[in-house]
Design an enzyme around this catalytic site. Structure first.
Site, PDB file in Angstrom:
ATOM      1  N   THR A  98       0.850  -1.188   0.000  1.00  0.00           N
ATOM      2  CA  THR A  98       0.000   0.000   0.000  1.00  0.00           C
ATOM      3  C   THR A  98       0.889   1.243   0.000  1.00  0.00           C
ATOM      4  OG1 THR A  98      -0.094   0.036   2.413  1.00  0.00           O
ATOM      5  CG2 THR A  98      -1.869  -1.143   1.283  1.00  0.00           C
ATOM      6  N   LYS A 127       8.235   1.139   3.215  1.00  0.00           N
ATOM      7  CA  LYS A 127       9.312   1.614   4.099  1.00  0.00           C
ATOM      8  C   LYS A 127       8.793   2.004   5.487  1.00  0.00           C
ATOM      9  CE  LYS A 127      10.469   4.627   0.811  1.00  0.00           C
ATOM     10  NZ  LYS A 127      10.551   4.448  -0.600  1.00  0.00           N
ATOM     11  N   GLU A 151      13.082  -6.791   1.452  1.00  0.00           N
ATOM     12  CA  GLU A 151      14.267  -6.455   0.662  1.00  0.00           C
ATOM     13  C   GLU A 151      14.105  -5.140  -0.089  1.00  0.00           C
ATOM     14  OE1 GLU A 151      17.553  -7.823   0.159  1.00  0.00           O
ATOM     15  OE2 GLU A 151      17.505  -5.828  -0.714  1.00  0.00           O
ATOM     16  N   VAL A 154      15.044  -0.714   0.639  1.00  0.00           N
ATOM     17  CA  VAL A 154      16.265   0.035   0.322  1.00  0.00           C
ATOM     18  C   VAL A 154      16.792  -0.489  -1.015  1.00  0.00           C
ATOM     19  CG1 VAL A 154      18.623   0.588   1.059  1.00  0.00           C
ATOM     20  CG2 VAL A 154      16.842   0.276   2.772  1.00  0.00           C
ATOM     21  N   GLY A 208       8.296   7.981 -12.981  1.00  0.00           N
ATOM     22  CA  GLY A 208       7.798   7.164 -11.865  1.00  0.00           C
ATOM     23  C   GLY A 208       8.813   6.929 -10.763  1.00  0.00           C
ATOM     24  N   GLU A 211       8.326   9.931  -5.245  1.00  0.00           N
ATOM     25  CA  GLU A 211       7.204   9.560  -4.368  1.00  0.00           C
ATOM     26  C   GLU A 211       5.979  10.369  -4.780  1.00  0.00           C
ATOM     27  OE1 GLU A 211       7.545   7.194  -1.691  1.00  0.00           O
ATOM     28  OE2 GLU A 211       9.369   6.900  -2.823  1.00  0.00           O
ATOM     29  N   ASP A 222      13.159  10.677   2.092  1.00  0.00           N
ATOM     30  CA  ASP A 222      13.163   9.287   1.626  1.00  0.00           C
ATOM     31  C   ASP A 222      14.526   8.639   1.942  1.00  0.00           C
ATOM     32  OD1 ASP A 222      12.016   7.072  -0.185  1.00  0.00           O
ATOM     33  OD2 ASP A 222      13.914   7.551  -1.163  1.00  0.00           O
ATOM     34  N   LYS A 226      15.667   5.513   4.679  1.00  0.00           N
ATOM     35  CA  LYS A 226      16.524   4.361   4.354  1.00  0.00           C
ATOM     36  C   LYS A 226      17.742   4.298   5.281  1.00  0.00           C
ATOM     37  CE  LYS A 226      14.679   4.483  -0.277  1.00  0.00           C
ATOM     38  NZ  LYS A 226      14.760   5.151  -1.584  1.00  0.00           N
ATOM     39  N   GLY A 324      11.344   1.786  -9.588  1.00  0.00           N
ATOM     40  CA  GLY A 324      10.801   1.263 -10.854  1.00  0.00           C
ATOM     41  C   GLY A 324       9.857   0.105 -10.616  1.00  0.00           C
TER      42      GLY A 324
END
Ligand code: HSE
Length: 347
Positions: A98, A127, A151, A154, A208, A211, A222, A226, A324
């Site tokens: 989501t 995240k 996975e 990050v 794309g 965010e 962002d 991470k 991506g």
């Protein structure tokens, strides 16, 4: 083994994984003895469908491509919300993809907790929950005898987490330094090529990478998320969002970029952390002027890179896509293959 998957959220990343699963179905069965059926999808905007025997995913992708609601699928139970889908379907792997809210972790946090408490594996690129509660969720998974794979949080499908946890196992990792955000790296690259900041940001949105609200990218939030994840999960140091110094790229002008180039340097947004001699942690996200001899200086466009500092091998750098549709979708396949490998080895 055969897995019954339920997608919670059916945006671009979920569709990326679906395409990969359809194309690799035979290989997965032959090479890894991994079979699957997608039994449910629940998306807040696109609707929901559940069939305990499995959905025809080519049909679902076609509906989405045509801009139709998922509940136009010709059969199955419609109208189940996300929590019902997690609790009441026969799915044993919940794919949580989501919208990510890195500050609260919700609604993903509730989805993941509910799934783990109901003894369902979770694979997720979200995240927010990892930033907020990685340790707690991993413990909850262990307590319930299931896995929580993330996975993709990050460097998308570029296996930054697996590299540290499995491949580099046995090393002590004392720190890391990386280009952890594709949008900002793309903007800085395009500005060097002569594009304006606004044009480059618009292009990054079109492609794309950015965010939904690109402020999170350009202001370094962002990348900060991470850094927090890597500190907690890889370095084993508990830190929170507000303990890390942060600056984005919005103040970097074309002139700054030209000036750096004349001096044999290049601006990069760098996220890094290091465990100091006294055991305390230093972490930050800041634009840095790297000499062109630095391996991270040559990483261009939306590509990400991450260098781990290890005791046995010195610096190990991984370079690859950090965003991506298929690149992020693939990270979920890594998590699913790991669940299968763990369960198969326990048999
Ligand atoms: N907006 C992010 C980036 C996507 O540009 O890197 C992956 O987290």
């Amino acid at each position: 083994m055969k897995y019954k998957l339920a997608f919670i959220g059916y945006g671009v990343v979920a569709q990326g994984l679906t395409e990969i699963l359809i194309e690799k179905e035979e290989i997965l069965k032959e090479k890894y003895d991994l079979e699957f059926a997608v039994v449910a999808i629940s998306d807040i905007k696109k609707g929901s469908v559940y069939d305990e025997n499995g959905l025809d995913m080519k049909n679902i992708l076609e509906l989405v491509r045509q801009g139709k609601q998922i509940d136009k699928y010709p059969s199955g139970i419609k109208g189940m919300d996300s929590v019902q889908t997690i609790k009441e379907t026969n799915a044993d792997v919940i794919v949580e993809v989501t919208f990510t809210d890195v500050k609260t972790g919700e609604p993903a946090l509730t989805h993941i907790k509910t799934a783990l408490e109901n003894k369902k594996h979770v694979i997720s690129t979200n995240k927010g929950p990892v930033v907020k509660k990685a340790g707690e969720l991993l413990q909850l998974a262990e307590k319930n005898g299931v896995s929580y794979g993330f996975e993709g949080v990050v460097l998308a499908g570029t296996p930054a987490i697996n590299l540290a946890q499995y491949t580099l196992a046995g090393n002590t990792i004392s720190g890391f330094k990386g280009i952890l955000n594709g949008t900002t790296n793309y903007i800085l690259t395009q500005m060097e090529n002569g594009m304006s900041y606004d044009e480059a940001l618009e292009k990054a949105q079109e492609l794309g990478y950015a965010e939904a609200d690109p402020t999170g990218d350009v202001e370094g939030l962002d990348a900060l998320g991470k850094v927090v994840i890597l500190c907690n999960v890889i370095l084993g140091k508990k830190i929170t969002w507000d303990q890390v110094e942060r600056k984005g790229i919005t103040n970097i002008s074309i002139d700054d970029i030209k000036k750096a180039k004349q001096e044999g340097k290049r601006w990069k947004l760098i996220g890094k952390a290091e465990i100091k001699q006294d055991g305390s942690l230093f972490a930050q996200v800041l634009p840095e002027r790297l000499p062109l001899t630095d391996p991270l200086a040559g990483v261009m466009d939306a590509t990400n890179a991450l260098t781990y500092h290890t005791d046995e091998l010195g610096s190990i750098t991984i370079v690859g896509p950090g965003a991506g549709k298929r690149e992020t979708g693939f990270s979920l396949l890594i998590d699913l293959i790991n669940i299968n490998a763990n369960l198969t080895s326990k048999k």
